[in-house]
Design a protein around this motif. Structure first.
Motif, mmCIF file in Angstrom:
data_model
loop_
_atom_site.group_PDB
_atom_site.id
_atom_site.type_symbol
_atom_site.label_atom_id
_atom_site.label_comp_id
_atom_site.label_asym_id
_atom_site.label_seq_id
_atom_site.Cartn_x
_atom_site.Cartn_y
_atom_site.Cartn_z
ATOM 1 N N ALA A 247 0.824 -1.219 0.000
ATOM 2 C CA ALA A 247 0.000 0.000 0.000
ATOM 3 C C ALA A 247 0.851 1.259 0.000
ATOM 4 O O ALA A 247 0.576 2.210 0.735
ATOM 5 C CB ALA A 247 -0.954 -0.011 1.193
ATOM 6 N N LEU A 298 -6.495 5.841 2.603
ATOM 7 C CA LEU A 298 -5.513 5.067 3.359
ATOM 8 C C LEU A 298 -5.580 5.435 4.845
ATOM 9 O O LEU A 298 -5.632 6.625 5.199
ATOM 10 C CB LEU A 298 -4.106 5.335 2.824
ATOM 11 C CG LEU A 298 -3.831 4.801 1.413
ATOM 12 C CD1 LEU A 298 -2.486 5.297 0.903
ATOM 13 C CD2 LEU A 298 -3.879 3.278 1.392
ATOM 14 N N ARG A 303 -1.391 -0.101 7.750
ATOM 15 C CA ARG A 303 -2.224 -0.352 6.567
ATOM 16 C C ARG A 303 -2.548 -1.832 6.385
ATOM 17 O O ARG A 303 -3.428 -2.180 5.602
ATOM 18 C CB ARG A 303 -1.536 0.222 5.331
ATOM 19 C CG ARG A 303 -1.462 1.729 5.410
ATOM 20 C CD ARG A 303 -0.780 2.384 4.261
ATOM 21 N NE ARG A 303 -0.725 3.829 4.508
ATOM 22 C CZ ARG A 303 -0.162 4.704 3.702
ATOM 23 N NH1 ARG A 303 0.416 4.302 2.573
ATOM 24 N NH2 ARG A 303 -0.154 5.977 4.008
#
Length: 341
Positions: A247, A298, A303
């Motif tokens: 990510a 996000l 994450r």
């Protein structure tokens, strides 16, 4: 401001290898109708002279965008910022577009993911190799450029290169097209080769040949290599160090053998568990549950939180990339802990 965590490779005599490419605080974003996509978020990395750095992660993790950003190939409305981008001691952020364009191909080269679409079907192989040589002043005339093109085609293992020079891409097999892509990238003898998924759409035998070719060229030409891939098996065999991306962030970094033998981040362990094992054919393949977070939303905390079997309240805060032993770094508050702990 704290210093970034950028693990280094040490030589056999214990000295820290000389850094060729240094990236600190790289962030790349793209505006979309759904919001701003942060494809790379505050990334730090180092590529040392003569080493092969593996960069691994799922599709969409930011691997390719990272190096397109370094090369100045992200176009508006995409935006790229960084605290530091340096190559061989030169500040890439201070270079003009003309100087950056001259650097691409001459000292840093990239092979794109799919040779079938990356090569121009309307031009012969000769045209596509010689234009690189002429554009960067590596040949004084077309005749000299053609001689150099034949030499580089031979170097990458194209049979009878003199006879194939004026063929078109469709006249080559998939593996040979990939070799042509590598030949174009190596035409100016760059110091750094970025190989972006160099085995895409190739069968297993040809994959091995292409990867062995890159390893041989790295040794023979003394260049550094960045090997971008989703396959940890490829990284284990060919890379000195590895960065694991998720990510848009680096979640683990270190010597390849250390990361493979003792992965610290749950995502790295998940990648390894999802690969078949030739040593244990009865071991079940365990896919990573869940999905990558929405790149336009996000989370500020870890994450990997929603997919992690170790997640607890301590993970609901921003998790920095932190040192985890000699030459290693990990972005996790519980590194190395078994999931059933």
């Amino acid at each position: 401001m704290t210093a970034p965590v950028v693990p280094h490779l040490r030589t056999e005599d214990g000295q820290i290898a000389r850094a060729l490419l240094v990236v600190e605080g790289l962030t790349t974003s793209f505006p979309t109708r759904g919001g701003v996509v942060t494809a790379v978020d505050g990334l730090d990395l180092t590529v040392n002279e003569g080493e092969c750095l593996g960069v691994v992660g799922e599709s969409g993790s930011g691997k390719s965008v990272t190096f397109l950003s370094v090369l100045g190939l992200v176009r508006p409305p995409g935006t790229v910022t960084a605290r530091r981008l340096s190559f061989a001691g030169r500040d890439l952020l201070a270079l003009s577009e003309e100087a950056r364009r001259d650097l691409r191909g001459r000292e840093i080269a990239i092979t794109m993911q799919d040779a079938l679409t990356a090569l121009n079907p309307a031009f012969t192989v000769a045209t596509q190799i010689t234009e690189t040589l002429l554009a960067h002043g590596r040949a004084a005339s077309m005749a000299e450029a053609r001689r150099a093109a034949v030499e580089i085609m031979g170097l990458v293992g194209i049979p009878a290169p003199g006879k194939r020079l004026d063929d078109y891409p469709h006249q080559f097999s998939g593996g040979m097209r990939q070799r042509i892509m590598i030949a174009i990238a190596l035409a100016c003898r760059p110091r750094l080769l970025i190989a972006d998924e160099p085995t895409t759409a190739l069968d297993v035998t040809i994959q091995a040949q292409v990867l062995d070719l890159i390893a041989d060229l790295r040794r023979d030409l003394g260049m550094s290599v960045v090997l971008i891939t989703h396959d940890l098996g490829v990284v284990a065999e060919h890379s000195d160090r590895v960065l694991v991306m998720y990510a848009g962030q680096v979640v683990e970094a270190g010597r390849t053998r250390d990361v493979i033998d003792r992965p610290l981040h749950p995502y790295t362990r998940g990648l390894l568990a999802s690969m078949p094992s030739l040593e244990d054919l009865d071991r079940p393949i365990q896919p990573i549950p869940g999905q990558v977070p929405d790149p336009t939303r996000l989370p500020a905390h870890c994450r990997f939180f929603d997919r992690c079997g170790l997640a607890d309240e301590a993970c609901r805060t921003p998790v920095p990339l932190a040192p985890a032993g000699p030459g290693r770094a990990v972005r996790c508050v519980r590194p190395g802990e078994p999931v059933d702990a």
